[in-house]
Design an enzyme around this catalytic site. Sequence first.
Site: not given
Length: 349
Positions: A96, A116, A341
Site C-alpha cells: 500500500e 514487516c 499512520c
Amino acid sequence: MEATVKRIDIRNICFEDLRKSLVELGEQPFRAAQIWEWLWKKSARSFGEMSNLSKKLRENLEERFTINPVNISFSQFSADKTIKNTFRLYDTHIIEGVLIPTTERMTACVSSQVGCSLTCKFCATGYMDRKRNLDPAEIYDQVVLIDQQARENYGIPLSNIVYMGMGEPLLNYANVMKSIERITSEDGLNMSAKRITVSTAGIAKMIKKLGDDQVKFNLALSLHAANDAKRNEIMPINEQNSLKALAEALKYYYAKTKNPVTYEYIIFDNFNDEIQDAMELARFCKHLPCKVNIIEYNPISFAAFENTTEDKTEAFANYLRKQGVNTNVRRSRGKDIDAACGQLAVKQE
C-alpha cells in the site's frame, strides 16, 4: 524441449551492465543512455514505448529482459482528499502507498517491504509477516504512480516523499538507497533529497551507516517512548537497540551529516501521555538538534491502544516547547479509509 530463459528486470541492472548487454547484441553503446532515459526519466513501463529504438532492438530487449511495473489494484478516497492505493506487484504480492495532500505540500507515503518483521504492537503492518524486500524500481514506481495521481486529481505534482509505508526501510538498505538515487538523480526524477524523509523504528548500526554514507535526505525515528521499559513493551526492536545505543548512533549520524533528526511520537492514552513521559522525551532531545512530531493514534482492530485526550496532547506539547524543543502536533489524515499512520495492512492477498 528448450529450457525457457528467465528474463531479468532491466531496471535491476546498473548502467554499465546495460551498456555491455547492448554491445553483446551488436548495438552501439550510446543506446544504453537512450534506454536509461526511457526507464528512469520517462518511467517507461514497456519496451514498446521506446519509440526512438529500432523495432529489432526492442524485440531483442524483450527476449532478454522484462520490465515488471507496479500497478494500482484499487484506490480509496478519503473525505480529507487523502488517497490510499493498493499496489499489485509482478509476483502478485500486494503493498500500500498513500497520497497525502495538504495546503503546503503533496506527499507520497511509500512502502519499502511486503509486510514487516518488526512486530510493533500498535502498527497494523507489524501484524503481517514480512514476505520480501521491494526492489528499487518497485519503490520508484510507487512514487511515479502517486505523482500521476496528484497531477490528475489535484493538478499539483508531488513535492515530498516519505518512506513511512509498509516495512522497515533500513532493513532493505541497499534497495532503498538505490531507489532514492534514481528518484533524486538528474537522469532520474530529479527530485531534491531534502524533500525525502526515511523513517526507521531504530536500528542503531544502520543509522550509523547512513552517517557514513553522508546521506542528504531527512531521517525520522519512530520513538513513541523515551523510556526503555515502555519502548520494549510496544517495540520489540528496542531490546537490541536501546535508547542509549540509538542516541549514540544518532549523534554519530548528526556529526557526519549535520542533518537534524525528527522524532515521531504517537501519543497513547494512559501509556506515554503524562508529563513524566514528556520530561523523558525532552531529555532525549538534548542529544542533538531535532524536532518532535506528536502524532494522534489511529486505533487498529489488532491492538487495545487508544488515542489520548486533546487536553493531554496539548499539555504534553506545551511542556516540550517550554523546554525549547521544536514540537508539532500532527493530525492524522485518511483515517476513514485506514490510510493513516500505523493503519496500512493488506486485508486481502
